[in-house]
Design a protein around this motif. Structure first.
Motif, mmCIF file in Angstrom:
data_model
loop_
_atom_site.group_PDB
_atom_site.id
_atom_site.type_symbol
_atom_site.label_atom_id
_atom_site.label_comp_id
_atom_site.label_asym_id
_atom_site.label_seq_id
_atom_site.Cartn_x
_atom_site.Cartn_y
_atom_site.Cartn_z
ATOM 1 N N TRP A 1 0.822 -1.205 0.000
ATOM 2 C CA TRP A 1 0.000 0.000 0.000
ATOM 3 C C TRP A 1 0.860 1.261 0.000
ATOM 4 C CZ3 TRP A 1 -4.512 1.982 -1.025
ATOM 5 C CH2 TRP A 1 -4.987 3.111 -0.378
ATOM 6 N N ARG A 2 1.887 1.286 0.826
ATOM 7 C CA ARG A 2 2.691 2.498 0.969
ATOM 8 C C ARG A 2 3.731 2.656 -0.141
ATOM 9 N NH1 ARG A 2 2.764 1.698 7.517
ATOM 10 N NH2 ARG A 2 0.838 2.862 7.902
ATOM 11 N N GLU A 3 4.130 1.545 -0.744
ATOM 12 C CA GLU A 3 5.119 1.643 -1.819
ATOM 13 C C GLU A 3 4.483 1.921 -3.179
ATOM 14 O OE1 GLU A 3 7.544 -1.823 -1.856
ATOM 15 O OE2 GLU A 3 8.620 -1.311 -0.005
ATOM 16 N N LEU A 4 3.294 1.397 -3.419
ATOM 17 C CA LEU A 4 2.694 1.505 -4.747
ATOM 18 C C LEU A 4 1.573 2.523 -4.862
ATOM 19 C CD1 LEU A 4 2.493 -2.278 -5.803
ATOM 20 C CD2 LEU A 4 4.335 -0.619 -6.211
ATOM 21 N N MET A 5 0.977 2.895 -3.749
ATOM 22 C CA MET A 5 -0.150 3.827 -3.805
ATOM 23 C C MET A 5 0.344 5.263 -3.888
ATOM 24 S SD MET A 5 -3.349 3.687 -4.011
ATOM 25 C CE MET A 5 -4.821 4.697 -3.874
ATOM 26 N N ASP A 6 -0.109 5.973 -4.904
ATOM 27 C CA ASP A 6 0.241 7.386 -5.093
ATOM 28 C C ASP A 6 -0.970 8.226 -4.718
ATOM 29 O OD1 ASP A 6 0.954 9.916 -5.855
ATOM 30 O OD2 ASP A 6 1.606 9.367 -7.876
ATOM 31 N N PRO A 7 -0.930 8.945 -3.585
ATOM 32 C CA PRO A 7 -2.094 9.722 -3.163
ATOM 33 C C PRO A 7 -2.471 10.830 -4.132
ATOM 34 C CG PRO A 7 -0.170 10.238 -1.811
ATOM 35 C CD PRO A 7 0.190 9.043 -2.630
ATOM 36 N N LYS B 1 -10.654 8.317 -0.388
ATOM 37 C CA LYS B 1 -11.420 9.476 -0.865
ATOM 38 C C LYS B 1 -12.395 9.975 0.198
ATOM 39 C CE LYS B 1 -11.055 8.084 -5.718
ATOM 40 N NZ LYS B 1 -11.790 7.592 -6.909
ATOM 41 N N LYS B 2 -12.983 9.068 0.955
ATOM 42 C CA LYS B 2 -13.876 9.476 2.042
ATOM 43 C C LYS B 2 -13.115 10.268 3.089
ATOM 44 C CE LYS B 2 -16.531 6.454 3.911
ATOM 45 N NZ LYS B 2 -16.996 5.147 4.478
ATOM 46 N N ALA B 3 -11.901 9.834 3.393
ATOM 47 C CA ALA B 3 -11.092 10.532 4.389
ATOM 48 C C ALA B 3 -10.705 11.930 3.899
ATOM 49 C CB ALA B 3 -9.846 9.718 4.713
ATOM 50 N N ILE B 4 -10.362 12.029 2.627
ATOM 51 C CA ILE B 4 -10.030 13.344 2.057
ATOM 52 C C ILE B 4 -11.251 14.258 2.119
ATOM 53 C CG2 ILE B 4 -9.484 14.559 -0.092
ATOM 54 C CD1 ILE B 4 -7.051 13.296 1.186
ATOM 55 N N ALA B 5 -12.414 13.712 1.773
ATOM 56 C CA ALA B 5 -13.648 14.502 1.801
ATOM 57 C C ALA B 5 -13.996 14.963 3.210
ATOM 58 C CB ALA B 5 -14.803 13.692 1.218
ATOM 59 N N ALA B 6 -13.538 14.194 4.203
ATOM 60 C CA ALA B 6 -13.805 14.556 5.595
ATOM 61 C C ALA B 6 -12.798 15.565 6.128
ATOM 62 C CB ALA B 6 -13.799 13.309 6.467
ATOM 63 N N GLY B 7 -11.845 16.002 5.281
ATOM 64 C CA GLY B 7 -10.901 17.032 5.675
ATOM 65 C C GLY B 7 -9.547 16.540 6.122
ATOM 66 N N THR C 1 -5.658 15.124 5.711
ATOM 67 C CA THR C 1 -4.565 15.324 4.770
ATOM 68 C C THR C 1 -4.346 14.035 3.983
ATOM 69 O OG1 THR C 1 -2.850 14.539 6.285
ATOM 70 C CG2 THR C 1 -3.471 16.882 6.431
ATOM 71 N N PRO C 2 -3.650 14.113 2.836
ATOM 72 C CA PRO C 2 -3.370 12.884 2.084
ATOM 73 C C PRO C 2 -2.679 11.814 2.924
ATOM 74 C CG PRO C 2 -2.941 14.778 0.700
ATOM 75 C CD PRO C 2 -3.242 15.315 2.078
ATOM 76 N N GLN C 3 -1.730 12.189 3.762
ATOM 77 C CA GLN C 3 -1.042 11.209 4.593
ATOM 78 C C GLN C 3 -1.987 10.597 5.617
ATOM 79 O OE1 GLN C 3 2.121 9.911 4.206
ATOM 80 N NE2 GLN C 3 1.203 8.452 5.631
ATOM 81 N N GLN C 4 -2.829 11.428 6.215
ATOM 82 C CA GLN C 4 -3.811 10.911 7.161
ATOM 83 C C GLN C 4 -4.785 9.968 6.468
ATOM 84 O OE1 GLN C 4 -5.316 14.691 8.574
ATOM 85 N NE2 GLN C 4 -4.146 14.558 10.488
ATOM 86 N N ILE D 1 -4.175 8.182 3.773
ATOM 87 C CA ILE D 1 -3.435 6.950 3.488
ATOM 88 C C ILE D 1 -3.439 6.039 4.719
ATOM 89 C CG2 ILE D 1 -1.082 6.063 3.243
ATOM 90 C CD1 ILE D 1 -2.130 6.674 0.576
ATOM 91 N N ASP D 2 -3.171 6.618 5.880
ATOM 92 C CA ASP D 2 -3.117 5.837 7.115
ATOM 93 C C ASP D 2 -4.497 5.288 7.492
ATOM 94 O OD1 ASP D 2 -0.427 6.393 7.263
ATOM 95 O OD2 ASP D 2 -0.654 8.042 8.691
ATOM 96 N N THR D 3 -5.523 6.105 7.308
ATOM 97 C CA THR D 3 -6.886 5.667 7.626
ATOM 98 C C THR D 3 -7.291 4.481 6.762
ATOM 99 O OG1 THR D 3 -7.575 7.897 8.303
ATOM 100 C CG2 THR D 3 -9.314 6.362 7.667
ATOM 101 N N ALA D 4 -7.014 4.584 5.462
ATOM 102 C CA ALA D 4 -7.340 3.491 4.553
ATOM 103 C C ALA D 4 -6.520 2.253 4.877
ATOM 104 C CB ALA D 4 -7.104 3.931 3.104
ATOM 105 N N ALA D 5 -5.280 2.446 5.294
ATOM 106 C CA ALA D 5 -4.416 1.306 5.618
ATOM 107 C C ALA D 5 -4.998 0.482 6.762
ATOM 108 C CB ALA D 5 -3.019 1.792 5.980
ATOM 109 N N VAL D 6 -5.512 1.156 7.784
ATOM 110 C CA VAL D 6 -6.104 0.450 8.922
ATOM 111 C C VAL D 6 -7.303 -0.368 8.475
ATOM 112 C CG1 VAL D 6 -7.301 0.735 11.127
ATOM 113 C CG2 VAL D 6 -5.284 2.116 10.619
#
Length: 258
Positions: free
Chosen positions: A29-35, A108-114, A116-119, A121-126
């Motif tokens: 996820w962290r190596e291949l996913m481009d936010p 995308k839901k996390a981005i829509a909720a305000g 950051t891209p890094q946050q 990424i982490d939310t989706a990872a969990v």
């Protein structure tokens, strides 16, 4: 005579498998996913994740088959004339949908909720780790449950949890051994073979009608009786959950990480 440590050993081995899968999923996820290019990068991520989940699911099922036969031998039933059942096939559509929902959709839901891209990424990872672990461990859980259902010598099963379960899992574990012939009508703790994302529980077969409680289940049973006295149905469930979340959980010591 069944070995008292066998159920927890089986649970710990399955937990190790889930932990290894989590590391693999996070690395992909962290190596291949481009936010910055979610839709464009996602197909490669999904293609890399699918075989990891399938492999872990097969390993989980293999561990369960071996453990089931060991449990049979330890109970004096033997392993001649019975072959453990395997899990149901993991359909590609189901796996792809689970990855899509917990990957780009969750991002995308996390981005829509305000976030950051890094946050995001982490939310989706969990979410993705929980979902992929569920599908992988389902291999072993279905192997156990389908084998128990098909085995004429099996009387039922017990839910094996760690020392730090959520309220739902603690409630189900408090049932102790659940027999195939038992009537569960009116028992709000029915559904002992259900699981959720990030769940550490496993099922363990029973071969007699006087099986002992496993791990913390007997203490949980006493707690259930005490905390739900005077309540029934969903009110009993809610009473136990409130107690568990407010003070009960702290009374149990989580074991060392596997």
């Amino acid at each position: 005579m069944a070995r008292p440590e066998a159920p927890q050993r089986f649970r710990r081995v399955q937990a190790l498998l889930a932990a290894r899968l989590a590391q693999q999923v996070l690395q992909v996820w962290r190596e291949l996913m481009d936010p910055a290019k979610v839709d464009a990068s996602w197909p490669a991520v999904r293609a890399a994740l699918m075989p990891l989940v399938r492999q872990a699911r097969e390993q989980s099922a293999a561990l369960a088959r071996s453990a089931y036969l060991d449990a049979r031998r330890d109970a004096g039933v033997g392993d001649v004339g019975f072959t453990p059942k395997g899990p149901l096939p993991l359909l590609a559509d189901r796996l792809e949908a689970a990855l899509d929902v917990t990957g780009p959709v969750e991002f995308k839901k996390a981005i829509a909720a305000g976030k950051t891209p890094q946050q995001a990424i982490d939310t989706a990872a969990v979410r993705m780790v929980g979902s992929t672990q569920y599908l992988a461990l389902e291999g072993g859980r279905q192997t156990m449950q389908r084998s128990i259902d098909a085995d004429e010598r099996a009387t039922g099963w017990a839910r094996v949890t760690d020392g730090d379960p959520c309220a739902w899992c603690a409630m189900l574990a408090s049932r102790g051994p659940v027999y195939k012939s038992a009537k569960t009508a009116g028992d709000p703790r029915r559904g002992g073979n259900t699981y959720h994302d990030h769940c550490a529980c496993q099922a363990w077969p029973a071969f007699t009608l006087d099986e002992p409680f496993i791990g913390i289940a007997e203490k949980l049973y006493d707690d259930w009786l005490r905390e739900t006295r005077g309540h029934g149905g969903k009110h009993a469930v809610n009473a136990f959950r409130r107690w568990w979340e407010s003070e009960g959980r702290s009374a149990y010591t989580a074991p060392a990480r596997p």
